[in-house]
Write a protein that holds these residues in place. Sequence first.
Motif, PDB file in Angstrom:
ATOM      1  N   ARG A   1       0.835  -1.212   0.000  1.00 29.67           N
ATOM      2  CA  ARG A   1       0.000   0.000   0.000  1.00 29.67           C
ATOM      3  C   ARG A   1       0.868   1.260   0.000  1.00 29.67           C
ATOM      4  O   ARG A   1       0.623   2.200  -0.756  1.00 29.67           O
ATOM      5  N   VAL A   2       1.903   1.261   0.836  1.00 31.95           N
ATOM      6  CA  VAL A   2       2.816   2.414   0.898  1.00 31.95           C
ATOM      7  C   VAL A   2       3.551   2.578  -0.431  1.00 31.95           C
ATOM      8  O   VAL A   2       3.716   3.689  -0.937  1.00 31.95           O
TER       9      VAL A   2
ATOM     10  N   LEU B   1       3.547   5.879  -2.922  1.00 33.01           N
ATOM     11  CA  LEU B   1       4.777   6.537  -3.380  1.00 33.01           C
ATOM     12  C   LEU B   1       4.843   6.574  -4.906  1.00 33.01           C
ATOM     13  O   LEU B   1       5.248   7.582  -5.489  1.00 33.01           O
ATOM     14  N   ARG B   2       4.430   5.490  -5.524  1.00 35.99           N
ATOM     15  CA  ARG B   2       4.475   5.416  -6.995  1.00 35.99           C
ATOM     16  C   ARG B   2       3.573   6.478  -7.624  1.00 35.99           C
ATOM     17  O   ARG B   2       3.907   7.057  -8.658  1.00 35.99           O
ATOM     18  N   ASN B   3       2.429   6.716  -6.991  1.00 37.58           N
ATOM     19  CA  ASN B   3       1.510   7.738  -7.501  1.00 37.58           C
ATOM     20  C   ASN B   3       1.968   9.152  -7.172  1.00 37.58           C
ATOM     21  O   ASN B   3       1.644  10.096  -7.890  1.00 37.58           O
TER      22      ASN B   3
ATOM     23  N   LEU C   1      13.565   5.924  -1.291  1.00 34.84           N
ATOM     24  CA  LEU C   1      12.147   5.843  -0.937  1.00 34.84           C
ATOM     25  C   LEU C   1      11.802   4.449  -0.413  1.00 34.84           C
ATOM     26  O   LEU C   1      11.135   4.296   0.620  1.00 34.84           O
ATOM     27  N   TYR C   2      12.257   3.432  -1.125  1.00 30.46           N
ATOM     28  CA  TYR C   2      11.966   2.055  -0.727  1.00 30.46           C
ATOM     29  C   TYR C   2      12.599   1.728   0.629  1.00 30.46           C
ATOM     30  O   TYR C   2      11.940   1.166   1.517  1.00 30.46           O
TER      31      TYR C   2
ATOM     32  N   ILE D   1      10.141  -0.484 -10.570  1.00 29.55           N
ATOM     33  CA  ILE D   1       9.618   0.876 -10.767  1.00 29.55           C
ATOM     34  C   ILE D   1      10.547   1.730 -11.629  1.00 29.55           C
ATOM     35  O   ILE D   1      10.075   2.381 -12.568  1.00 29.55           O
ATOM     36  N   PRO D   2      11.867   1.768 -11.374  1.00 30.02           N
ATOM     37  CA  PRO D   2      12.744   2.501 -12.316  1.00 30.02           C
ATOM     38  C   PRO D   2      12.669   1.854 -13.705  1.00 30.02           C
ATOM     39  O   PRO D   2      12.927   0.661 -13.856  1.00 30.02           O
ATOM     40  N   HIS D   3      12.310   2.643 -14.713  1.00 31.75           N
ATOM     41  CA  HIS D   3      12.059   2.104 -16.055  1.00 31.75           C
ATOM     42  C   HIS D   3      13.249   1.338 -16.627  1.00 31.75           C
ATOM     43  O   HIS D   3      13.073   0.331 -17.302  1.00 31.75           O
TER      44      HIS D   3
END
Length: 202
Positions: free
Chosen positions: A51-52, A56-58, A71-72, A108-110
């Motif tokens: 959920r966290v 953060l992704r949004n 962040l992670y 998450i990093p492309h």
Amino acid sequence: MHCGRGNLRAQYTNMERVMATTERERDLGIILTPNMKWHEQVSYAASTANRVLGLLRNAFVSRDIEIWRRLYSTYVRPHLEFAVQAWCPHSKGDIQAIERVQRRATKIPHCLKDMRYEDRCEQMGIVKLTERRMRGDLIQMFKLSRGLEAVSWASERKTSIARAGRRSQLRREIVKNNQRHNFFTNRVANPWNALPNDLVES
């Protein structure tokens, strides 16, 4: 809460009131169940961390590796490792459920999306959670052996007689159930015994 296979499930009273029976309790942030398995704790930790991670992704447009490592490490991983020495997952399903959160985070990093999980971890400068838990156990054992922390054990830790040129070794307890088999003092014995003498005695 009634624990153990042969438990008679007796009723207890407190000031002439019958105490209610519970199947799930949260104590110091850890979810306990009568079978002393950690499925519910793992599920709670993984869902909270997911959920966290979604929030953060949004919230962050950037997909920079360094930003997402910070962040992670700061906001997500602590949910997966809170008091993990007490509830360390040992079933394959629980281990995968916890690791799946980190797998998702490393995508998450492309620029890392198409890499193997191990390579993504290396690029982000993090290690697999199973390795971190093992490292945490060894650090905890070092603190206990050096008297830097104290624990009131129900029974004292057992060590075998020192062999020539070797320090005394931790002994694993022979038990019949998985919960005790994977208890801290049992699961740390083999990795601790495998460490070089100079490291243990530093």
